[in-house]
Scaffold this active site. Sequence first.
Site, PDB file in Angstrom:
ATOM      1  N   GLY A   1      14.197  20.933   8.570  1.00 21.66           N
ATOM      2  CA  GLY A   1      13.898  22.355   8.506  1.00 21.66           C
ATOM      3  C   GLY A   1      15.103  23.149   8.015  1.00 21.66           C
ATOM      4  O   GLY A   1      15.909  22.671   7.212  1.00 21.66           O
ATOM      5  N   SER A   2      15.256  24.337   8.546  1.00 23.30           N
ATOM      6  CA  SER A   2      16.261  25.263   8.018  1.00 23.30           C
ATOM      7  C   SER A   2      17.696  24.870   8.319  1.00 23.30           C
ATOM      8  O   SER A   2      18.623  25.448   7.743  1.00 23.30           O
ATOM      9  CB  SER A   2      15.991  26.676   8.543  1.00 23.30           C
ATOM     10  OG  SER A   2      14.793  27.176   7.981  1.00 23.30           O
ATOM     11  N   THR A   3      17.928  23.897   9.217  1.00 28.67           N
ATOM     12  CA  THR A   3      19.305  23.455   9.406  1.00 28.67           C
ATOM     13  C   THR A   3      19.864  22.862   8.119  1.00 28.67           C
ATOM     14  O   THR A   3      21.079  22.883   7.891  1.00 28.67           O
ATOM     15  CB  THR A   3      19.419  22.406  10.532  1.00 28.67           C
ATOM     16  OG1 THR A   3      18.603  21.270  10.210  1.00 28.67           O
ATOM     17  CG2 THR A   3      18.973  22.988  11.867  1.00 28.67           C
TER      18      THR A   3
ATOM     19  N   LYS B   1      19.707  24.060   5.288  1.00 30.73           N
ATOM     20  CA  LYS B   1      20.200  25.112   4.392  1.00 30.73           C
ATOM     21  C   LYS B   1      21.720  25.156   4.316  1.00 30.73           C
ATOM     22  O   LYS B   1      22.283  25.640   3.333  1.00 30.73           O
ATOM     23  CB  LYS B   1      19.627  26.465   4.818  1.00 30.73           C
ATOM     24  CG  LYS B   1      18.129  26.588   4.553  1.00 30.73           C
ATOM     25  CD  LYS B   1      17.521  27.825   5.174  1.00 30.73           C
ATOM     26  CE  LYS B   1      15.996  27.853   4.935  1.00 30.73           C
ATOM     27  NZ  LYS B   1      15.326  28.956   5.652  1.00 30.73           N
TER      28      LYS B   1
END
Length: 493
Positions: free
Chosen positions: A222-224, A226
């Site tokens: 997920g967004s980790t 990024k």
Amino acid sequence: MNKPLRRIAIFCGLLILTLLIRSNWIQYAKADSLKNDAENRRVTIARYATPRGDIIVGGSPITGSTETKSNGLNDLKYKRTYKNGPMWAPVTGYASQAFGATQLENIDDGILTGNDDRLFFRNTLDMITGKPKQGGNVVTTLNAAAQKAAYNGLKGHGKGAVVALEPSTGKILALASYPSYDPSSFAGTANTDAEAWKKLQKENNPSDPMLNRALRETYPPGSTFKVVTAAAALENGLYTSADQPTESPLPWVMPGTTTELKNEGNIPCENATMREALRVSCNTVFGKIGADLGNEKMLEETKKFGFTKEQFVPVRANASVFSDDMNKSQTALSSIGQFNTATTPLQMAMVVSAIANDGKLMKPYMVDKLQSPNLDTLEQTKPEELSRPLSSRNAQILQSMMETVVKDGTGRNAQIGGVTVGGKTGTAQHGVDNSEKPYAWFISYAKTSDGSSPVAVAVVVEDDNANRDDISGGGLAAPIAKSVMEAVINSRQ
């Protein structure tokens, strides 16, 4: 000698020669392999004839041995015991009279049983003096307080894992997986412990408690993820500062498609700076960065962090995945931690550890040293640099972005008084058409007043019982990371 007798004599001579060659082959060439063959009962009898050495955490053993009650059916004298077995199982593995050994119990079996060649001189002296053979010890890098905080934090949240590293050395400080199992419950023979073993197998227990989720499960990050995309943007010069506006229109249609990449809610993502985009977690900004850089450059950066290769700590960890054959829209999705991207919790701990360590990624390890029975050091692990995923300057830029996430963004639940914390939340969709409840992620590091970073943490939570709207990295995973960081910091004081 007549001809028939001569032939018989020659034939018998050849038979004797063949037997001599065969017996010498077995006694010398095959001696070691036969001695250590798993099917050789004498190997198992010898392994459990004396108490095993111990696995040590913080100066105290987390393992032991107890004499097996003799009932006439068991010729194995000692069996393994464990203290807080479920909490430490992802570290120790198990040693069972019936079912073999795994993880540290298997990898360092020679030291623990006293059969390692480095203990030959010691064993010879003991034989002369009549002392029983003793096993050596495996001294780990684990922090007992951090492990307890990690394990207790995961309880009550269904499934999950935590990995904590010391960024400057790569030492593993916590390695927790939940649900877990007690290795003591099947340490004996099949006659006594087969039922306990059977109940733990995945086909009988869907929660799969024997799976080491910290090392052997790969999740969409997920967004980790990024932060990896931000590192790639900085390293490739696409953007040179945290506060430079990005070229990120809203809406943004993924290349080669008519599909808009959506953000979660009404957040300020149009041409946002990377700092702001990380703070509110803009899919469009980081998806477009991935597409602009392309598959090759994104893959190159992930490999620097350790993706695509198995890690050995020394227990094997699965390779994390970033594909090498994606088009621009697939690369965009992968760059926000979706599509094919999948990582172990260890891998994400390595990512945040490298960032906290000013761009230097140290090889993770959990065995500090191996000891003889009299506590002499036989082998000492030396910290080893694995790679440089980003420059010191770019690492510090990324640190400032992650610290903004915790100070003013989605990671507020990880704030610690008097300590600078950097972090990133993640809520990873999975299942057909994202039908399953998402995974909650949080990665973080703590920086103390002297400027050092004693701990970096990755947490993933699979909570099937939570309300979907309540599942977020900041809500479920960040408090666990906070408690682990606090435990490490407090243990240093």
